[in-house]
Design a protein around this motif. Sequence first.
Motif, PDB file in Angstrom:
ATOM      1  N   THR A  82       0.833  -1.199   0.000  1.00  0.00           N
ATOM      2  CA  THR A  82       0.000   0.000   0.000  1.00  0.00           C
ATOM      3  C   THR A  82       0.872   1.256   0.000  1.00  0.00           C
ATOM      4  O   THR A  82       0.573   2.229  -0.695  1.00  0.00           O
ATOM      5  CB  THR A  82      -0.938  -0.005   1.225  1.00  0.00           C
ATOM      6  OG1 THR A  82      -1.717  -1.197   1.199  1.00  0.00           O
ATOM      7  CG2 THR A  82      -1.851   1.195   1.229  1.00  0.00           C
ATOM      8  N   THR A  83       1.952   1.221   0.749  1.00  0.00           N
ATOM      9  CA  THR A  83       2.866   2.366   0.798  1.00  0.00           C
ATOM     10  C   THR A  83       3.505   2.589  -0.571  1.00  0.00           C
ATOM     11  O   THR A  83       3.615   3.731  -1.033  1.00  0.00           O
ATOM     12  CB  THR A  83       3.951   2.137   1.863  1.00  0.00           C
ATOM     13  OG1 THR A  83       3.316   1.945   3.131  1.00  0.00           O
ATOM     14  CG2 THR A  83       4.900   3.312   1.948  1.00  0.00           C
ATOM     15  N   GLN A  84       3.905   1.499  -1.233  1.00  0.00           N
ATOM     16  CA  GLN A  84       4.480   1.636  -2.574  1.00  0.00           C
ATOM     17  C   GLN A  84       3.454   2.218  -3.543  1.00  0.00           C
ATOM     18  O   GLN A  84       3.774   3.083  -4.361  1.00  0.00           O
ATOM     19  CB  GLN A  84       4.951   0.282  -3.087  1.00  0.00           C
ATOM     20  CG  GLN A  84       6.207  -0.216  -2.433  1.00  0.00           C
ATOM     21  CD  GLN A  84       6.597  -1.618  -2.913  1.00  0.00           C
ATOM     22  OE1 GLN A  84       5.856  -2.256  -3.644  1.00  0.00           O
ATOM     23  NE2 GLN A  84       7.760  -2.076  -2.494  1.00  0.00           N
ATOM     24  N   GLY A  85       2.217   1.743  -3.429  1.00  0.00           N
ATOM     25  CA  GLY A  85       1.154   2.279  -4.280  1.00  0.00           C
ATOM     26  C   GLY A  85       0.926   3.756  -4.023  1.00  0.00           C
ATOM     27  O   GLY A  85       0.724   4.537  -4.957  1.00  0.00           O
ATOM     28  N   LEU A  86       0.953   4.127  -2.746  1.00  0.00           N
ATOM     29  CA  LEU A  86       0.772   5.532  -2.385  1.00  0.00           C
ATOM     30  C   LEU A  86       1.889   6.392  -2.968  1.00  0.00           C
ATOM     31  O   LEU A  86       1.625   7.471  -3.516  1.00  0.00           O
ATOM     32  CB  LEU A  86       0.736   5.692  -0.865  1.00  0.00           C
ATOM     33  CG  LEU A  86       0.697   7.120  -0.334  1.00  0.00           C
ATOM     34  CD1 LEU A  86      -0.624   7.782  -0.705  1.00  0.00           C
ATOM     35  CD2 LEU A  86       0.896   7.144   1.167  1.00  0.00           C
ATOM     36  N   LEU A  87       3.119   5.905  -2.879  1.00  0.00           N
ATOM     37  CA  LEU A  87       4.242   6.672  -3.434  1.00  0.00           C
ATOM     38  C   LEU A  87       4.100   6.816  -4.950  1.00  0.00           C
ATOM     39  O   LEU A  87       4.377   7.888  -5.505  1.00  0.00           O
ATOM     40  CB  LEU A  87       5.568   5.999  -3.076  1.00  0.00           C
ATOM     41  CG  LEU A  87       5.936   6.022  -1.587  1.00  0.00           C
ATOM     42  CD1 LEU A  87       7.194   5.212  -1.339  1.00  0.00           C
ATOM     43  CD2 LEU A  87       6.120   7.447  -1.093  1.00  0.00           C
ATOM     44  N   ALA A  88       3.657   5.754  -5.617  1.00  0.00           N
ATOM     45  CA  ALA A  88       3.466   5.822  -7.071  1.00  0.00           C
ATOM     46  C   ALA A  88       2.370   6.823  -7.421  1.00  0.00           C
ATOM     47  O   ALA A  88       2.509   7.622  -8.363  1.00  0.00           O
ATOM     48  CB  ALA A  88       3.120   4.436  -7.622  1.00  0.00           C
ATOM     49  N   VAL A  89       1.271   6.796  -6.664  1.00  0.00           N
ATOM     50  CA  VAL A  89       0.175   7.733  -6.920  1.00  0.00           C
ATOM     51  C   VAL A  89       0.620   9.163  -6.626  1.00  0.00           C
ATOM     52  O   VAL A  89       0.273  10.094  -7.373  1.00  0.00           O
ATOM     53  CB  VAL A  89      -1.070   7.339  -6.083  1.00  0.00           C
ATOM     54  CG1 VAL A  89      -2.109   8.435  -6.080  1.00  0.00           C
ATOM     55  CG2 VAL A  89      -1.670   6.051  -6.618  1.00  0.00           C
ATOM     56  N   ASP A  90       1.392   9.349  -5.561  1.00  0.00           N
ATOM     57  CA  ASP A  90       1.905  10.697  -5.258  1.00  0.00           C
ATOM     58  C   ASP A  90       2.787  11.212  -6.390  1.00  0.00           C
ATOM     59  O   ASP A  90       2.696  12.382  -6.778  1.00  0.00           O
ATOM     60  CB  ASP A  90       2.693  10.696  -3.944  1.00  0.00           C
ATOM     61  CG  ASP A  90       1.799  10.783  -2.734  1.00  0.00           C
ATOM     62  OD1 ASP A  90       0.604  11.109  -2.890  1.00  0.00           O
ATOM     63  OD2 ASP A  90       2.300  10.528  -1.613  1.00  0.00           O
ATOM     64  N   ALA A  91       3.644  10.339  -6.923  1.00  0.00           N
ATOM     65  CA  ALA A  91       4.521  10.748  -8.024  1.00  0.00           C
ATOM     66  C   ALA A  91       3.686  11.097  -9.257  1.00  0.00           C
ATOM     67  O   ALA A  91       3.938  12.109  -9.925  1.00  0.00           O
ATOM     68  CB  ALA A  91       5.515   9.636  -8.349  1.00  0.00           C
ATOM     69  N   GLU A  92       2.691  10.266  -9.549  1.00  0.00           N
ATOM     70  CA  GLU A  92       1.824  10.540 -10.699  1.00  0.00           C
ATOM     71  C   GLU A  92       1.059  11.842 -10.498  1.00  0.00           C
ATOM     72  O   GLU A  92       0.893  12.635 -11.431  1.00  0.00           O
ATOM     73  CB  GLU A  92       0.849   9.383 -10.900  1.00  0.00           C
ATOM     74  CG  GLU A  92       0.025   9.501 -12.145  1.00  0.00           C
ATOM     75  CD  GLU A  92      -0.893   8.312 -12.371  1.00  0.00           C
ATOM     76  OE1 GLU A  92      -1.676   8.366 -13.325  1.00  0.00           O
ATOM     77  OE2 GLU A  92      -0.833   7.348 -11.586  1.00  0.00           O
ATOM     78  N   ASN A  93       0.587  12.100  -9.278  1.00  0.00           N
ATOM     79  CA  ASN A  93      -0.108  13.355  -8.978  1.00  0.00           C
ATOM     80  C   ASN A  93       0.806  14.550  -9.198  1.00  0.00           C
ATOM     81  O   ASN A  93       0.373  15.587  -9.715  1.00  0.00           O
ATOM     82  CB  ASN A  93      -0.636  13.359  -7.538  1.00  0.00           C
ATOM     83  CG  ASN A  93      -1.981  12.687  -7.420  1.00  0.00           C
ATOM     84  OD1 ASN A  93      -2.634  12.417  -8.409  1.00  0.00           O
ATOM     85  ND2 ASN A  93      -2.387  12.408  -6.199  1.00  0.00           N
ATOM     86  N   ALA A  94       2.078  14.422  -8.787  1.00  0.00           N
ATOM     87  CA  ALA A  94       3.020  15.527  -8.971  1.00  0.00           C
ATOM     88  C   ALA A  94       3.203  15.812 -10.463  1.00  0.00           C
ATOM     89  O   ALA A  94       3.224  16.976 -10.889  1.00  0.00           O
ATOM     90  CB  ALA A  94       4.356  15.193  -8.320  1.00  0.00           C
ATOM     91  N   VAL A  95       3.320  14.731 -11.263  1.00  0.00           N
ATOM     92  CA  VAL A  95       3.479  14.919 -12.716  1.00  0.00           C
ATOM     93  C   VAL A  95       2.230  15.583 -13.291  1.00  0.00           C
ATOM     94  O   VAL A  95       2.317  16.524 -14.092  1.00  0.00           O
ATOM     95  CB  VAL A  95       3.744  13.549 -13.391  1.00  0.00           C
ATOM     96  CG1 VAL A  95       3.614  13.653 -14.907  1.00  0.00           C
ATOM     97  CG2 VAL A  95       5.122  13.029 -13.020  1.00  0.00           C
ATOM     98  N   LEU A  96       1.060  15.098 -12.870  1.00  0.00           N
ATOM     99  CA  LEU A  96      -0.186  15.670 -13.393  1.00  0.00           C
ATOM    100  C   LEU A  96      -0.361  17.120 -12.971  1.00  0.00           C
ATOM    101  O   LEU A  96      -0.848  17.949 -13.759  1.00  0.00           O
ATOM    102  CB  LEU A  96      -1.380  14.832 -12.936  1.00  0.00           C
ATOM    103  CG  LEU A  96      -1.479  13.433 -13.557  1.00  0.00           C
ATOM    104  CD1 LEU A  96      -2.600  12.647 -12.915  1.00  0.00           C
ATOM    105  CD2 LEU A  96      -1.667  13.519 -15.060  1.00  0.00           C
ATOM    106  N   ARG A  97       0.029  17.449 -11.753  1.00  0.00           N
ATOM    107  CA  ARG A  97      -0.060  18.854 -11.311  1.00  0.00           C
ATOM    108  C   ARG A  97       0.862  19.736 -12.146  1.00  0.00           C
ATOM    109  O   ARG A  97       0.487  20.849 -12.524  1.00  0.00           O
ATOM    110  CB  ARG A  97       0.299  18.959  -9.828  1.00  0.00           C
ATOM    111  CG  ARG A  97      -0.812  18.552  -8.915  1.00  0.00           C
ATOM    112  CD  ARG A  97      -0.500  18.896  -7.459  1.00  0.00           C
ATOM    113  NE  ARG A  97      -1.523  18.362  -6.613  1.00  0.00           N
ATOM    114  CZ  ARG A  97      -1.380  17.315  -5.802  1.00  0.00           C
ATOM    115  NH1 ARG A  97      -0.211  16.721  -5.715  1.00  0.00           N
ATOM    116  NH2 ARG A  97      -2.377  16.875  -5.068  1.00  0.00           N
TER     117      ARG A  97
END
Length: 161
Positions: A82-97
């Motif tokens: 779950t933590t790895q998934g969260l980090l991946a989603v955070d990275a994707e969110n940063a790119v999208l922002r």
Amino acid sequence: MASSSGSGSALSAATATGGSSSAAEEELRALMEQRRAKRMLSNRESARRSRMRKQRHLDDLTSQVAHLRRENAQVATALGLTTQGLLAVDAENAVLRTQADELAARLNSLNGILSCINSNGAAVALTVAAAATATADPFLGFDSAAFDDLFRSSSEMFQLC
């Protein structure tokens, strides 16, 4: 104890009959020894049952510890995933922002260009109309030289804004 009162009555019965007191005492001692041996055997059996219960309880607790350790390992693994998934989603969110910020800046720039075009719309319309009247190529609808002039003049037009 009901049986101890019975031995007392046996002693009094022996003395009442006139028998020797030593035989009655001997019988009483034998009876007391028998009861003591029976009590010791009962205590041993009770202690054995108690040890068995204690061992069963210890085995149950050991089994529970093993089960909880397995469950804890599974939860830790799930938490890691779950933590790895969260980090991946955070990275994707940063790119999208970042992309959203870039697109917003481009939109703002295009809105500024449209604003300049709208404010200078008459000049552009005249330039396009002049280019269309000096047509040399029937497929394009205007002369390529006029088209080049249009692009050269458009940069000057946008500097006015």
